[in-house]
Design a protein around this motif. Structure first.
Motif, PDB file in Angstrom:
ATOM      1  N   HIS A   1       7.579   4.932   0.040  1.00 33.34           N
ATOM      2  CA  HIS A   1       6.125   4.765  -0.562  1.00 33.34           C
ATOM      3  C   HIS A   1       5.190   5.660  -0.692  1.00 33.34           C
ATOM      4  O   HIS A   1       5.385   6.674   0.191  1.00 33.34           O
TER       5      HIS A   1
ATOM      6  N   LYS B   1       2.308  -4.547  -3.378  1.00 32.40           N
ATOM      7  CA  LYS B   1       2.786  -3.122  -2.976  1.00 32.40           C
ATOM      8  C   LYS B   1       2.971  -3.290  -1.397  1.00 32.40           C
ATOM      9  O   LYS B   1       4.248  -2.595  -1.286  1.00 32.40           O
TER      10      LYS B   1
ATOM     11  N   GLN C   1       6.497  -4.933  -0.333  1.00 29.63           N
ATOM     12  CA  GLN C   1       7.634  -4.343  -0.489  1.00 29.63           C
ATOM     13  C   GLN C   1       8.031  -3.365   0.607  1.00 29.63           C
ATOM     14  O   GLN C   1       9.250  -2.866   0.841  1.00 29.63           O
TER      15      GLN C   1
END
Length: 288
Positions: A3, A30, A33
Motif C-alpha cells: 500500500h 482504503k 484493505q
C-alpha cells in the motif's frame, strides 16, 4: 500486499526517529484493505521524494479516537507529555471530522521493520525494527552513526543502549536523567515487568543489571563457560521471575550449538540451559 500512504513531515520524521510506531487513520475503504503482514510505503508529502517502507504488525480498531486511545499507548501514537485521551482525540480534529469518525471508525496501524526506499540511499536500508507483542516497547535502531543501537520505552523511561553506555531519559519530558559509561558492546536489553531493573546484554560474555531507582549497576553476570551471546537479545518472562539469555559456542566437529539460559531474578543465578536449533535461536532471539 503493498500500500502507499502520504505523511506530513512531523509524523514522517517521528516514525523514522522511533518516537512513533502507530499511524492513525480513518478506517475507510482504503484502510480496510490493509492486513497484518502487509507492507506500506510512506511518502513525505512534499517535493523531496523521500519515502520509507514498513511492515504492519498489528491493527487496532475503534469506533472513535477516544475509544481507541483508551486501549493503546498514546506515546506509540506520537503523543509526548501530559496529553490526555481527550486532548489526543481533539488533536486529530486537524485531520478528520467527527462525522468522518462516525462514518468509518478509526484504526491504529502498528508498524515495524522500517526501511528507507529513497533513491538517494541504498534500497532497503534498515532504519529500525520493533519487537511486537511485549509489555514494553523495544526497538532495534540501525542509526550506527549515533550509536543508538537499542531503545526500551517503559511507563516512565526511555532507555538507550549505545554500545559503550546506557542512557536513561524521562519519558514525559525527554530530558536525560542519568548516563552510565565505560562498557564495551552493550547492544540489547530488557526491563522487568515491575519496572525496577534493567538488563543490558553485552555482545560477548556478560550481562549487567541496573537499578531503575538510582540507576546504579547492581550486578555483572558472566555467561556459562565457553558460551557467548553475539547478535542476540534476551528478555524477562511475563511475571519477571525468569530472565532468558540466548547463547552459543563452537564445538569441534559439531559446529555451533545453541542454548537459552534461564536465570532466576532474585539473585540472577543460572537454573538451567535449554537446547535450541540455530534456526530457532536466530528467529526468536537474534536481532540482525
Amino acid at each position: 500486499m503493498k500500500h502507499t500512504m502520504k505523511l506530513q513531515k512531523k509524523p514522517f520524521d517521528a516514525i523514522l526517529k522511533g518516537k512513533k510506531n502507530i499511524e492513525l487513520r480513518l478506517n475507510d475503504e482504503k484502510r480496510q484493505q490493509i492486513q497484518v503482514g502487509d507492507k506500506i510505503i510512506f511518502k513525505l508529502d512534499d517535493l523531496d521524494e523521500k519515502e520509507f517502507k514498513a511492515t504492519v504488525v498489528a491493527l487496532h480498531h475503534g469506533d472513535s479516537f477516544v475509544s481507541l486511545f483508551k486501549r493503546i499507548s498514546l506515546y506509540d501514537c506520537g503523543f509526548v507529555g501530559e496529553t490526555s485521551v481527550n486532548e489526543a482525540a481533539k488533536s486529530m480534529r486537524e485531520y478528520y471530522s467527527e462525522e468522518q469518525e462516525k462514518k468509518y471508525g478509526v484504526v491504529g496501524i502498528e508498524l515495524s521493520e522500517i526501511y528507507w526506499t529513497t533513491r538517494c540511499l541504498t534500497d532497503n536500508a534498515p532504519v529500525l525494527k520493533y519487537i511486537p507483542g511485549e509489555k514494553w516497547r523495544r526497538m532495534y535502531n540501525f542509526a550506527f552513526e549515533t550509536s543508538d543501537f537499542f531503545t526500551i520505552t517503559t511507563a516512565k523511561f526511555v532507555i538507550k543502549i549505545t554500545g559503550g553506555s546506557v542512557k536513561f531519559f524521562d519519558k514525559e519530558t525527554e530530558h536525560l536523567i542519568h548516563s552510565v559509561k565505560g562498557f564495551n558492546y552493550l547492544y540489547t536489553g530488557d526491563v522487568n515487568p515491575d519496572e525496577t531493573e534493567l538488563m543490558a546484554l553485552e555482545n560477548g560474555k556478560h550481562f549487567y543489571i541496573f537499578s531503575l531507582s538510582d540507576f546504579a549497576q547492581k550486578k555483572r553476570v558472566t555467561l556459562p563457560r565457553n558460551f557467548e551471546s553475539i547478535d542476540m537479545c534476551g528478555k524477562y518472562s511475563e511475571d519477571g521471575k525468569i530472565l532468558y539469555i540466548p547463547v552459543y559456542r563452537f564445538v569441534e566437529r559439531e559446529g555451533y550449538i545453541y542454548r537459552v539460559c534461564l536465570y532466576e531474578t532474585d539473585t540472577y543465578t543460572l537454573i538451567r540451559m535449554d537446547s535450541v536449533s540455530q534456526e530457532e535461536a536466530f528467529a526468536k532471539w537474534g536481532w540482525r
